[in-house]
Design a protein around this motif. Structure first.
Motif, short mmCIF file in Angstrom:
data_model
loop_
_atom_site.label_atom_id
_atom_site.label_comp_id
_atom_site.label_asym_id
_atom_site.label_seq_id
_atom_site.Cartn_x
_atom_site.Cartn_y
_atom_site.Cartn_z
N GLY A 206 45.06 31.04 28.65
CA GLY A 206 43.90 31.58 29.36
C GLY A 206 43.16 30.51 30.14
O GLY A 206 42.58 30.78 31.19
N GLU B 278 43.12 33.79 37.79
CA GLU B 278 43.88 34.98 37.37
C GLU B 278 43.72 35.12 35.88
O GLU B 278 44.10 34.21 35.13
CB GLU B 278 45.37 34.80 37.67
CG GLU B 278 45.87 35.26 39.01
CD GLU B 278 45.52 36.69 39.37
OE1 GLU B 278 45.72 37.61 38.54
OE2 GLU B 278 45.02 36.89 40.48
N PRO B 279 43.18 36.23 35.40
CA PRO B 279 43.01 36.36 33.95
C PRO B 279 44.35 36.39 33.22
O PRO B 279 45.28 37.07 33.64
CB PRO B 279 42.28 37.70 33.80
CG PRO B 279 42.55 38.44 35.06
CD PRO B 279 42.77 37.42 36.13
N VAL B 280 44.43 35.60 32.16
CA VAL B 280 45.60 35.61 31.29
C VAL B 280 45.10 36.10 29.93
O VAL B 280 44.36 35.39 29.24
CB VAL B 280 46.24 34.21 31.16
CG1 VAL B 280 47.40 34.24 30.18
CG2 VAL B 280 46.69 33.70 32.53
N GLU B 281 45.47 37.32 29.60
CA GLU B 281 44.97 37.94 28.39
C GLU B 281 46.13 38.34 27.49
O GLU B 281 47.13 38.86 27.96
CB GLU B 281 44.14 39.18 28.72
CG GLU B 281 42.92 38.88 29.57
CD GLU B 281 42.18 40.13 29.99
OE1 GLU B 281 41.17 40.44 29.34
OE2 GLU B 281 42.63 40.79 30.94
N GLY C 98 44.78 30.27 33.30
CA GLY C 98 44.35 31.41 34.11
C GLY C 98 43.03 31.15 34.82
O GLY C 98 42.85 31.55 35.97
#
Length: 180
Positions: free
Chosen positions: A113, A121-124, A116
């Motif tokens: 994350g 860019e969201p890394v979830e 991200g």
């Protein structure tokens, strides 16, 4: 909204290797976020080191400003913000928090994350958070909207930039004395 209570957001800089790496990218003075339900910071929660000696073993943690990781880094600097909230919002936040507490073993630190954030860019991942993502998630799930972006894109510096948070202390964490 009539504010009945407050929650407290603690941002810290321990000076650890990981903090220095993150700081070299963010240029922000503080790169770790925690949330507390009292001015004394005795109920302090975040995502970070589970054990003070192992920066790679991360997840959901109840932090203590006098022991654990902070005791290993006595020169930790911090800023503490107060967020005025309603009784109902605190009730919702504590309900969300208790889900984390009950299932603390299944949560992991969202190291990807952080990448991200750099890429915007969201890394979830399910059950995976980094510190500021966790604090923002607690607030958002409780109906407190501070930003127009996903918790997976919130940085500790976003808390510093918010007009809703009121600065109550800045300095060495070890020298913090709550005022009533």
């Amino acid at each position: 909204m009539v504010a009945d209570q407050s929650v407290f957001i603690l941002l810290t800089n321990t000076g650890t290797f990981l903090t220095r790496v993150i700081k070299s990218y963010t240029r922000a003075p503080y790169n770790h976020a925690s949330i507390s339900f009292n001015r004394e910071l005795s109920e302090l929660y975040s995502f970070g080191r589970k054990t003070p000696n192992n920066p790679l073993d991360g997840g959901f943690v109840k932090e203590d400003i006098k022991t654990g990781t902070y005791s290993r880094f006595p020169n930790t600097t911090c800023v503490i913000y107060e967020l005025q909230v309603t009784d109902r919002e605190v009730e919702k936040m504590k309900r969300v928090l208790h889900v984390f507490i009950r299932s603390r073993q299944k949560y992991m630190y969202n190291l990807l994350g952080l990448i991200g954030i750099a890429l915007k860019e969201p890394v979830e991942f399910s059950n995976s958070y980094f510190c500021s993502q966790f604090v923002a998630e607690i607030l958002q799930r409780s109906g407190i909207k501070i930003w127009n972006k996903l918790p997976a894109l919130i940085t500790p510096d976003d808390f510093r930039q918010s007009d809703r948070l009121h600065l109550i202390y800045e300095g060495k964490l070890s020298e913090y004395e709550p005022q009533s």
